[in-house]
Design an enzyme around this catalytic site. Structure first.
Site, short mmCIF file in Angstrom:
data_model
loop_
_atom_site.label_atom_id
_atom_site.label_comp_id
_atom_site.label_asym_id
_atom_site.label_seq_id
_atom_site.Cartn_x
_atom_site.Cartn_y
_atom_site.Cartn_z
N HIS A 362 0.80 -1.23 0.00
CA HIS A 362 0.00 0.00 0.00
C HIS A 362 0.83 1.28 0.00
O HIS A 362 0.27 2.36 0.17
CB HIS A 362 -0.91 0.06 1.22
CG HIS A 362 -1.95 -1.02 1.26
ND1 HIS A 362 -3.22 -0.84 0.79
CD2 HIS A 362 -1.89 -2.27 1.71
CE1 HIS A 362 -3.91 -1.96 0.96
NE2 HIS A 362 -3.12 -2.85 1.51
N LYS A 553 -8.27 13.70 4.80
CA LYS A 553 -7.41 12.53 4.73
C LYS A 553 -6.37 12.66 5.84
O LYS A 553 -6.30 13.72 6.47
CB LYS A 553 -6.71 12.44 3.37
CG LYS A 553 -6.02 13.74 2.97
CD LYS A 553 -5.39 13.68 1.59
CE LYS A 553 -6.37 13.80 0.45
NZ LYS A 553 -6.51 12.62 -0.34
N ARG A 554 -5.57 11.63 6.06
CA ARG A 554 -4.50 11.76 7.04
C ARG A 554 -3.58 12.91 6.67
O ARG A 554 -3.42 13.25 5.49
CB ARG A 554 -3.69 10.46 7.12
CG ARG A 554 -4.37 9.38 7.93
CD ARG A 554 -4.64 9.83 9.35
NE ARG A 554 -3.41 9.95 10.09
CZ ARG A 554 -2.95 9.02 10.93
NH1 ARG A 554 -3.63 7.93 11.14
NH2 ARG A 554 -1.82 9.21 11.59
N LYS A 559 0.94 14.30 1.08
CA LYS A 559 -0.43 14.59 0.65
C LYS A 559 -0.64 16.10 0.42
O LYS A 559 -1.63 16.52 -0.15
CB LYS A 559 -1.44 14.06 1.67
CG LYS A 559 -1.46 12.52 1.75
CD LYS A 559 -2.44 12.03 2.81
CE LYS A 559 -2.33 10.55 3.11
NZ LYS A 559 -2.99 9.69 2.10
N THR A 661 -8.51 6.50 -1.70
CA THR A 661 -9.87 5.99 -1.84
C THR A 661 -10.87 7.11 -1.54
O THR A 661 -12.00 7.08 -2.06
CB THR A 661 -10.13 4.81 -0.89
OG1 THR A 661 -9.62 5.14 0.40
CG2 THR A 661 -9.45 3.55 -1.39
N LYS A 665 -14.74 8.21 -3.17
CA LYS A 665 -15.97 8.52 -2.42
C LYS A 665 -16.49 9.90 -2.82
O LYS A 665 -17.70 10.10 -2.98
CB LYS A 665 -15.70 8.47 -0.91
CG LYS A 665 -15.27 7.07 -0.46
CD LYS A 665 -14.57 7.06 0.91
CE LYS A 665 -13.83 5.73 1.08
NZ LYS A 665 -12.93 5.73 2.24
C1 26W Z 1 4.38 0.71 9.81
C2 26W Z 1 3.52 1.91 9.88
C3 26W Z 1 2.56 1.93 8.76
C4 26W Z 1 1.23 1.74 9.00
C5 26W Z 1 0.32 1.78 7.95
C6 26W Z 1 3.00 2.13 7.46
C7 26W Z 1 2.12 2.16 6.43
C8 26W Z 1 0.77 1.97 6.67
C9 26W Z 1 -0.23 1.97 5.55
C10 26W Z 1 0.30 1.13 4.41
C11 26W Z 1 -0.56 3.36 5.10
C12 26W Z 1 -1.81 3.39 4.28
O1 26W Z 1 -2.90 3.41 4.81
N1 26W Z 1 -1.66 3.45 2.95
C13 26W Z 1 -2.77 3.79 2.11
O2 26W Z 1 -3.45 2.63 1.67
C14 26W Z 1 -4.61 2.97 0.92
C15 26W Z 1 -5.35 1.68 0.62
O3 26W Z 1 -4.66 0.95 -0.34
C16 26W Z 1 -4.25 3.74 -0.32
O4 26W Z 1 -5.43 4.14 -0.96
C17 26W Z 1 -3.42 4.97 0.05
O5 26W Z 1 -2.96 5.60 -1.13
C18 26W Z 1 -2.26 4.58 0.92
O6 26W Z 1 -1.59 5.74 1.40
#
Ligand code: 26W
Length: 876
Positions: A362, A553-554, A559, A661, A665
């Site tokens: 992701h 969004k976050r 971003k 995503t 929406k």
């Molecule tokens: C290890 C810490 C950590 C925790 C969560 C690193 C990375 C993450 C996730 C991978 C971050 C995340 O939510 N990524 C998002 O995933 C969405 C679903 O696929 C995408 O639509 C977003 O672009 C992406 O930033």
């Protein structure tokens, strides 16, 4: 709601049940009950009804023994369940009416439910959308995760700063969950590995000894499919000590261990890590990962063995999808079970693991790639570490065999090794072990193949594939935007609810003047609804006739919320210099949580709030621009925001947003996108036409080229562009922080100087500024013409068909999971639950392209609603 309920909903029974629950749960009469008590009572009444369908579905699984998906994810951002369950049970309207007759407002009751926030953002919400689609499409699946006691923190804004408040979501209990102690598993941490000779086989075997143990107890939540009586399960694990604390432990000499076990159990599920941008290498997080993975895999294997005889057939019945690298311990844990508990040989076990596990990536952000120090890993998971070492040893041998001839092996090991430089690299393990690696939008997958995972792609090209993300239209349109949902159904029927490709039939209405007016009216009403929320929560009055320009969004530097707010500062400068300037009213709406330790992200929140404070209180600009920061952005208020947006800000530095995503929406709800050619925006442009979006900025190729050549020099822009220079100077001259002019210095420095060795303006904010401002000008010009704007908005909604998670799930099923739909046998169902309501047929309109293989053909079938008469004959 849109669709007439097909259920036999017994209003009277529901009302009696609510009243009864209030008496027995709270010893109160209905008239004395609080809204929270009514919510609880109604939720229990609802769960009673869901249970029948749940049992029925699980029985069908037992009888049909289908291949089952285990979707392993550290996060499930489910959002509230009550309203969503009513929608999917097609009982929203009847329950609304039933509650109304009892003197309650369904919306107010829905607001009593805490918003289960067991996730950070995109990845967790995607998991929740996937579960909704899996259940709606009749696929057998478990979501496996952690029952965090505290979910994502609640965000308060104090003096413009983000303050994190614990989210005690279980305070009043969770009416939808079921505790399942009969499925308890035991998880072992620490200790050491000893070997022994198996007397039967003479082989050397290994076991972990002197460990700390903890019990994993599953809590099940129903995941109700839309209108099909099908209920999948979200199974989240809680930790308890193996034995409750015995005083006599002291006498037995294991007092120390008893205390440790107790503490381990108490801490493990305590809190969700609110970080999704970089890893912190926290030991507790690794414990959480092993805890839920081990429990889920142990139980999956046991369940398999209870229905089948030969462990070698596991891949025919079980698939583990790893949602990012967080559940990668699935690989060595399954190896451990097969080697140590089932006594398989290595090659045999590895073969099974390689056919059961698949990995979704992701993010390409290097700082988010999980790596664990060997010291922590091997101390916490000694047997698992041994297995990882062996996986790595064999993989390095493969690399030598393939690359020694070219003299490349050492380089390849430095890139692809699983254990390297004192660390265990989780993505590398997931890729080497799994049979599938997928990205989440086409551009992202191409970047994985050609850049970040290039060496792996060269070695295993057959593993790589793309699965562009999607969202569930049931929550994000049918529930979030009832006015628009009804309007759409009125125009084209309700098939879009389970086949979003049908929404394309709206396109002709884009040019219909009456439809344009109606659409505009609906958007206006939704803006009034959001304006009311903003008034209540922020005390800011916004004009629903202004452009609602939304970035929710976050908060991350990539971003680029900073680009957005710098542009607002620039606009404000223009208006101040030129008060007569003709500019339509424009409301900039932000919502974002920042990781607690992410300084620049938190400072950006403060900047947005301080800019809001100055601009919103300056009468000289006559309310032409307003800035609103919505506190505590989460699934429940997101639904209000999406429905009310005119403009969707998707402005990440090209190449950085894997998919996004929120963009989908907002598009579905008729917002036009201002965005870069990044993530899913690229595919949105293909669907709606680039002329119906506001695209700007560097391409991902340009960004990657700059990055490979040491960045660019933002001082050139600072020196040549007076508008940019003006806003940058305002960051540090106290204009927005008179009490402390240096407050925003770190943001200024990040743009012009670079920090911690990274280049200045790492995310190309200044480089893209002029192009962004230009796209904003195009928006303002386009918005002037109400008719053509409504046309644009309708076209966006009509072009969102591809972005349903139903389509995404069908692609995963076809290419990775190879599941079969489970048809439920007919029952004379009780109220709400309606089993086997549909037959299966190949839909011509399916947005999933047909494949040639047999399995694939089965997978692309989507159901069509048939008349009751046809249904009856299909069943008999
Ligand atoms: C290890 C810490 C950590 C925790 C969560 C690193 C990375 C993450 C996730 C991978 C971050 C995340 O939510 N990524 C998002 O995933 C969405 C679903 O696929 C995408 O639509 C977003 O672009 C992406 O930033």
């Amino acid at each position: 709601m849109t669709k007439k309920s097909l259920m036999k909903f017994d209003k009277n029974l529901f009302q009696r049940s609510v009243e009864y629950n209030i008496r027995t749960m709270y010893r109160r009469e209905l008239s004395d009950a609080t809204s929270q008590q009514v919510f609880q009572a109604a939720a229990f009444a609802l769960k009673d009804q869901i249970i029948n369908a749940w049992i029925h579905t699980q029985k069908a699984f037992e009888e049909q023994n289908p291949k089952t998906l285990y979707y392993l994810s550290m996060e499930f951002l489910m959002g509230r369940a009550f309203g969503n369950n009513l929608i999917n049970l097609q009982a929203y309207e009847p329950v609304k009416e039933a509650l109304h007759e009892m003197g309650f407002d369904l919306n107010a009751i829905e607001d009593e439910e805490p918003d289960p926030a067991l996730g950070n953002g995109g990845l967790g919400r995607l998991a929740a959308c996937f579960l909704d689609s899996l259940a709606t499409l009749n696929y057998p699946a478990y979501g496996c995760g952690i029952r965090y006691r505290y979910g994502m923190f609640q965000q308060k804004i104090r003096d413009g700063y983000q303050v994190e408040v614990p989210d005690n979501w279980l305070e009043n209990g969770n009416p939808f969950e079921l505790r399942r102690p009969e499925y308890t598993q035991e998880i072992h941490f620490g200790g050491h590995v000893s070997s022994y000779i198996d007397p039967e086989t003479g082989r050397t075997m290994f076991r972990q000894e002197g460990y700390n143990a903890v019990k994993a107890i599953p809590y099940d939540m129903p995941v109700v499919g839309y209108g099909n009586g099908f209920v999948d399960t979200l199974r989240i694990w809680d930790a308890e000590p193996v034995e409750s604390f015995h005083l006599d432990s002291f006498d037995k000499g294991d007092y120390q261990k008893a205390v440790e076990d107790e503490n381990l159990a108490r801490t493990i599920c305590e809190v969700l890590y609110p970080c999704d941008d970089h890893i912190q290498g926290k030991e507790l997080r690794l414990k959480q990962q092993y805890f839920f993975v081990s429990a889920s895999v142990q139980l999956a294997v046991k369940k398999f063995m209870s229905r089948n005889n030969d462990i070698h057939e596991l891949p025919e019945k079980v698939v583990f999808q790893m949602n990012d690298t967080h559940p990668t311990l699935t690989v060595p844990e399954l190896m451990r079970i097969l080697l140590d508990e089932y006594g398989l040989e290595w090659d045999d076990a590895w073969n099974i693991v390689q056919h059961c596990t698949a990995y979704t990536n992701h993010t390409i952000m290097a700082e988010a790639l999980e790596k664990w120090p060997i010291e922590i890993f091997s101390r916490l998971l000694p047997r698992i570490y041994q297995i990882v070492e062996e996986i790595n040893r064999r993989f390095e041998n493969d690399i030598h065999a393939r690359y020694d001839g070219q003299g490349d092996a050492a380089y390849k090991i430095s890139k692809m090794g699983i254990i390297y430089d004192g660390q265990v690299r989780m993505a590398n393990m997931a890729i080497v072990a799994g049979y599938s690696v997928n990205g989440v939008a086409r551009l992202h997958t191409e970047i994985l193949k050609n850049e970040s995972l290039r060496d792996f792609y060269e070695m295993f090209p057959e593993k790589f594939g793309n699965k562009t993300n999607g969202i569930t239209q049931r929550r994000f349109l049918l529930h979030a935007n009832p006015l628009l949902a009804d309007w759409i159904t009125d125009k084209i029927g309700d098939e879009w609810i389970t086949d979003l490709s049908r929404i394309a039939e709206l396109a002709p209405y884009a040019d219909d003047a009456k439809a344009q007016r109606e659409f505009e009216q609906i958007k206006y009403k939704n803006k009034v609804r959001l304006a009311k929320y903003i008034q209540e929560h922020n005390g800011i009055e916004v004009d629903p006739r202004s452009i609602f320009d939304v970035q929710v969004k976050r908060l991350h530097e990539y971003k680029r919320q900073l680009l957005n707010i710098l542009h607002v500062m620039y606009l404000y400068n223009q208006l101040k210099k030129n008060p007569a300037m003709d500019y339509p009213k424009h409301t900039f709406i932000f919502g974002a949580k920042a990781a607690a330790g992410y300084r620049n992200a938190k400072l950006t929140i403060k900047l947005i709030n301080n800019v809001a404070e100055v601009i919103n209180n300056d009468p000289s600009i006559e309310d032409k621009i307003k800035v609103v920061f919505i506190e505590d952005y989460r699934v429940s208020n997101a639904e209000l925001i999406f429905a009310a947006a005119d403009i969707s800000e998707q402005i990440s530095t090209a190449s950085k947003e894997a998919s996004g995503t929120g963009c989908m929406k907002l598009m579905l709800n008729g917002a036009a996108t201002i965005g870069t050619m990044d993530g899913a925006n690229v595919e949105m442009a293909e669907e709606v036409g680039i002329e119906n979006m506001f695209i700007f900025g560097l391409s991902s190729k340009e960004v990657i080229d700059y990055e490979n050549n040491g960045g660019y020099n933002p001082m050139d822009i600072f020196n040549s562009d007076g508008n940019v220079r003006e806003v940058l100077v305002q960051l540090v001259n106290g204009m927005y922080s008179p009490e402390n002019p240096e407050l925003f210095r770190p943001l200024y420095d990040s743009l012009l100087k670079g920090e911690n060795g990274s280049s200045a303006d790492r995310y190309f904010i200044l480089k893209d500024f002029e192009s962004y401002a230009d796209a904003q000008r195009r928006i303002v010009a386009a918005y002037e013409d109400k008719k053509s704007w409504a046309r644009l908005a309708i076209l966006n909604t009509a072009s969102a068909g591809k972005f349903s998670s139903d389509r995404t799930i069908e692609e995963y099923v076809r290419d990775i999971w190879h599941l079969q739909k489970v048809e439920l046998p007919a029952v004379s169902s009780g109220r709400f639950s309606k089993a086997a309501s549909r037959t299966t047929s190949v839909s011509k309109k399916s947005s999933v392209k047909k494949e040639k293989t047999e399995g694939a053909k089965k997978a692309v079938t989507t159901r069509k609603r048939t008349s009751p008469a046809k249904k009856a004959s299909a069943r008999s």
